[in-house]
Design an enzyme around this catalytic site. Sequence first.
Site, PDB file in Angstrom:
ATOM      1  N   GLY A 149      25.379 -22.615 -16.791  1.00  0.00           N
ATOM      2  CA  GLY A 149      24.520 -22.276 -17.921  1.00  0.00           C
ATOM      3  C   GLY A 149      23.076 -22.735 -17.803  1.00  0.00           C
ATOM      4  O   GLY A 149      22.685 -23.378 -16.812  1.00  0.00           O
TER       5      GLY A 149
ATOM      6  N   SER B  32      17.965 -20.675 -11.824  1.00  0.00           N
ATOM      7  CA  SER B  32      17.994 -19.447 -11.012  1.00  0.00           C
ATOM      8  C   SER B  32      18.198 -18.208 -11.887  1.00  0.00           C
ATOM      9  O   SER B  32      17.958 -17.088 -11.458  1.00  0.00           O
ATOM     10  CB  SER B  32      19.117 -19.548  -9.974  1.00  0.00           C
ATOM     11  OG  SER B  32      20.351 -19.707 -10.645  1.00  0.00           O
ATOM     12  N   GLU B  33      18.647 -18.414 -13.131  1.00  0.00           N
ATOM     13  CA  GLU B  33      18.883 -17.277 -14.024  1.00  0.00           C
ATOM     14  C   GLU B  33      17.701 -17.045 -14.970  1.00  0.00           C
ATOM     15  O   GLU B  33      17.858 -16.451 -16.038  1.00  0.00           O
ATOM     16  CB  GLU B  33      20.191 -17.490 -14.793  1.00  0.00           C
ATOM     17  CG  GLU B  33      21.394 -17.396 -13.867  1.00  0.00           C
ATOM     18  CD  GLU B  33      22.720 -17.619 -14.555  1.00  0.00           C
ATOM     19  OE1 GLU B  33      23.577 -16.752 -14.456  1.00  0.00           O
ATOM     20  OE2 GLU B  33      22.899 -18.673 -15.174  1.00  0.00           O
TER      21      GLU B  33
ATOM     22  N   HIS C  35      31.808 -14.115 -16.226  1.00  0.00           N
ATOM     23  CA  HIS C  35      30.706 -15.048 -16.109  1.00  0.00           C
ATOM     24  C   HIS C  35      30.586 -15.997 -17.320  1.00  0.00           C
ATOM     25  O   HIS C  35      30.907 -17.168 -17.201  1.00  0.00           O
ATOM     26  CB  HIS C  35      29.418 -14.238 -15.895  1.00  0.00           C
ATOM     27  CG  HIS C  35      28.219 -15.048 -15.588  1.00  0.00           C
ATOM     28  ND1 HIS C  35      27.077 -14.507 -15.051  1.00  0.00           N
ATOM     29  CD2 HIS C  35      27.960 -16.363 -15.765  1.00  0.00           C
ATOM     30  CE1 HIS C  35      26.177 -15.450 -14.895  1.00  0.00           C
ATOM     31  NE2 HIS C  35      26.700 -16.591 -15.324  1.00  0.00           N
TER      32      HIS C  35
HETATM   33 ZN   LIG Z   1      25.677 -18.320 -15.583  1.00  0.00          ZN
END
Ligand SMILES: [Zn+2]
Length: 214
Positions: A27, A72-73, A155
């Site tokens: 997260g 990274s998201e 996910h």
């Molecule tokens: Zn994730």
Amino acid sequence: MKRKIKEEIVSVGKRLYERRLNGGYGGNISVLDEGVIYITPSGVPKDELDYSEIIVMDFKGNVIEGQGKPSSEMLFHILLYKERADIKAIIHAHPPLATGFAIARHPITEAVHEEAAVLLGKVPVLPYEVTSSKELAKNVSEAFKNANAVLLANHGVITVGETLEKAFRRMEELENLCEMLLVADALGGAKKIPLKKLLKLFELMRVREGKIKI
Ligand SMILES: [Zn+2]
């Protein structure tokens, strides 16, 4: 940059972990303030974060303040802030029950609980796309035109809010709702709130038309 915002992000990261709404590494959390994005760094467990590790970046992902790399998201965070002006905070987590719904491709389409109906509305499931990909970010920004919480197949979950607290409450509520639905399912299946009364509820809660669609 504002220490208070960084401390709020750290606090929410710990609460997510303590309430079993997120594993340590999974997260990410962000807040938009005065045109810049505060976001959790890549590779630091959410239960061990220090406020000094929160990254501040611009809309291109360039780091303005902080030592590490932004999550990274970060791409879907950037797109969501561009897409909806009312969103000021985003939480992405992997709460086990709601993520189970996402793995089973089970969207939440009916209003079966008052608070969840008001806070969440419909919760769609997006098709699986690889983490951090452009495809995922595009799907997410499209889905949030009509949602405040979204399940990502195989996910996890994303919730948004006009404050970080609201985004957190939505994450918590969604996980609670999934537990209620599982119990209701074992007892013969969830029954909807009758439409007329649901509309009355929305009127009562002064939910703006169009913000939450059931
Ligand atoms: Zn994730």
